[in-house]
Design an enzyme around this catalytic site. Sequence first.
Site, PDB file in Angstrom:
ATOM      1  N   PRO A  90      45.035  41.684  35.131  1.00 59.91           N
ATOM      2  CA  PRO A  90      43.741  41.189  35.619  1.00 59.91           C
ATOM      3  C   PRO A  90      43.682  41.137  37.153  1.00 59.91           C
ATOM      4  O   PRO A  90      42.603  40.940  37.708  1.00 59.91           O
ATOM      5  CB  PRO A  90      43.645  39.769  35.029  1.00 59.91           C
ATOM      6  CG  PRO A  90      44.717  39.671  34.010  1.00 59.91           C
ATOM      7  CD  PRO A  90      45.764  40.678  34.356  1.00 59.91           C
ATOM      8  N   GLU A 117      52.617  35.893  30.789  1.00 64.89           N
ATOM      9  CA  GLU A 117      51.831  35.418  31.930  1.00 64.89           C
ATOM     10  C   GLU A 117      51.633  36.510  32.974  1.00 64.89           C
ATOM     11  O   GLU A 117      50.714  36.465  33.776  1.00 64.89           O
ATOM     12  CB  GLU A 117      52.507  34.206  32.587  1.00 64.89           C
ATOM     13  CG  GLU A 117      52.292  32.904  31.859  1.00 64.89           C
ATOM     14  CD  GLU A 117      50.823  32.600  31.599  1.00 64.89           C
ATOM     15  OE1 GLU A 117      50.097  32.333  32.576  1.00 64.89           O
ATOM     16  OE2 GLU A 117      50.398  32.635  30.426  1.00 64.89           O
ATOM     17  N   ARG A 155      37.270  61.217  26.982  1.00 61.13           N
ATOM     18  CA  ARG A 155      35.936  61.781  26.732  1.00 61.13           C
ATOM     19  C   ARG A 155      35.426  62.612  27.903  1.00 61.13           C
ATOM     20  O   ARG A 155      34.450  63.334  27.757  1.00 61.13           O
ATOM     21  CB  ARG A 155      34.936  60.700  26.324  1.00 61.13           C
ATOM     22  CG  ARG A 155      34.802  59.581  27.327  1.00 61.13           C
ATOM     23  CD  ARG A 155      33.849  58.496  26.855  1.00 61.13           C
ATOM     24  NE  ARG A 155      32.475  58.953  26.879  1.00 61.13           N
ATOM     25  CZ  ARG A 155      31.736  59.225  25.815  1.00 61.13           C
ATOM     26  NH1 ARG A 155      32.225  59.085  24.609  1.00 61.13           N
ATOM     27  NH2 ARG A 155      30.490  59.631  25.940  1.00 61.13           N
ATOM     28  N   ASP A 170      25.958  60.515  30.139  1.00 61.31           N
ATOM     29  CA  ASP A 170      26.378  59.139  29.897  1.00 61.31           C
ATOM     30  C   ASP A 170      25.916  58.212  31.015  1.00 61.31           C
ATOM     31  O   ASP A 170      25.787  58.625  32.159  1.00 61.31           O
ATOM     32  CB  ASP A 170      27.912  59.041  29.877  1.00 61.31           C
ATOM     33  CG  ASP A 170      28.484  59.280  28.494  1.00 61.31           C
ATOM     34  OD1 ASP A 170      27.696  59.389  27.553  1.00 61.31           O
ATOM     35  OD2 ASP A 170      29.714  59.358  28.381  1.00 61.31           O
TER      36      ASP A 170
HETATM   37 CL1  6GU Z   1      44.354  45.244  32.539  1.00 60.14          CL
HETATM   38  N1  6GU Z   1      45.049  42.953  31.445  1.00 60.14           N
HETATM   39  C1  6GU Z   1      44.803  41.716  31.012  1.00 60.14           C
HETATM   40  N2  6GU Z   1      45.783  41.020  30.464  1.00 60.14           N
HETATM   41  N3  6GU Z   1      43.603  41.141  31.106  1.00 60.14           N
HETATM   42  C2  6GU Z   1      42.637  41.865  31.642  1.00 60.14           C
HETATM   43  C3  6GU Z   1      42.816  43.169  32.125  1.00 60.14           C
HETATM   44  C4  6GU Z   1      44.072  43.701  31.995  1.00 60.14           C
HETATM   45  N4  6GU Z   1      41.651  43.614  32.603  1.00 60.14           N
HETATM   46  C5  6GU Z   1      40.783  42.630  32.443  1.00 60.14           C
HETATM   47  N5  6GU Z   1      41.363  41.570  31.874  1.00 60.14           N
END
Ligand code: 6GU
Length: 256
Positions: A90, A117, A155, A170
Amino acid sequence: MARRYTVVTLFPDLVRDAMTHGVTGRAISRGRCKLDFINPRDYAGNTRGSVDDAPYGGGPGMVMRVEPLRASLDAIKSGSPAPFVVGLTPQGRRLDQAAVLDLARHPHLVLVAGRYEGIDERFIERDCDAEWSIGDYVLSGGEIAALVILDAIIRTLPDVLGDDASAAADSFCGGILDWPHYTRPARIGEQSVPDVLLGGDHAAIARWRRKQALGRTWQRRPDLLERIALEQSDLALLREYQREARLAEGDATRDC
Ligand code: 6GU
């Protein structure tokens, strides 16, 4: 040469099973791309034998250890030309269609799905070429992010979609949302398909679709419009849409 995608994951079955369906499944079975997996658990080593450990500095959760991940990459790299390695967390940059098209250029992409984590920062720093996130929310692991990215990439590969024009049309190709789509029947109760689509005037249909695409982007994703320069003809279509939307809104308020 067919593209190669390697996912480093503790849950290879999760990713493999999901990829067997639809467009991605066909691309793989027809040899347009190759998908393989490495499980860091197979490279946990015999010193600790686990893929995760407690975070230095304390706090909740566990952190993925560097050594099993590094050994996983070594196993992939031996023999083949250097792949492009992407850490999925994230904390990465937020994925968009431009990033997808850029990732699609690499002949061999390695996607490292984090769990627990997080991943020991030294692996991200030293072993990854990029770090990507798929959006501003937290998933339990990078596997679903890997699926999202692989689907989006595959795709765009040549000869993967039945009709190459459908990838180009798209949403986000060209930076705006797609227009609305309809199929038979032409009327369901009081809901009917816009007349212009039934008429067979191809220029009028193209104009209507472009106007809808621009108008809906303006209504739903004004941030996208701010990033692109519209041609005069598009501006005119958008003004027309806006005028009609305001008129419709005026009508609705009067009805209340
Ligand atoms: Cl790549 N990993 C995780 N654990 N949560 C996420 C993410 C990735 N992208 C958005 N949320």
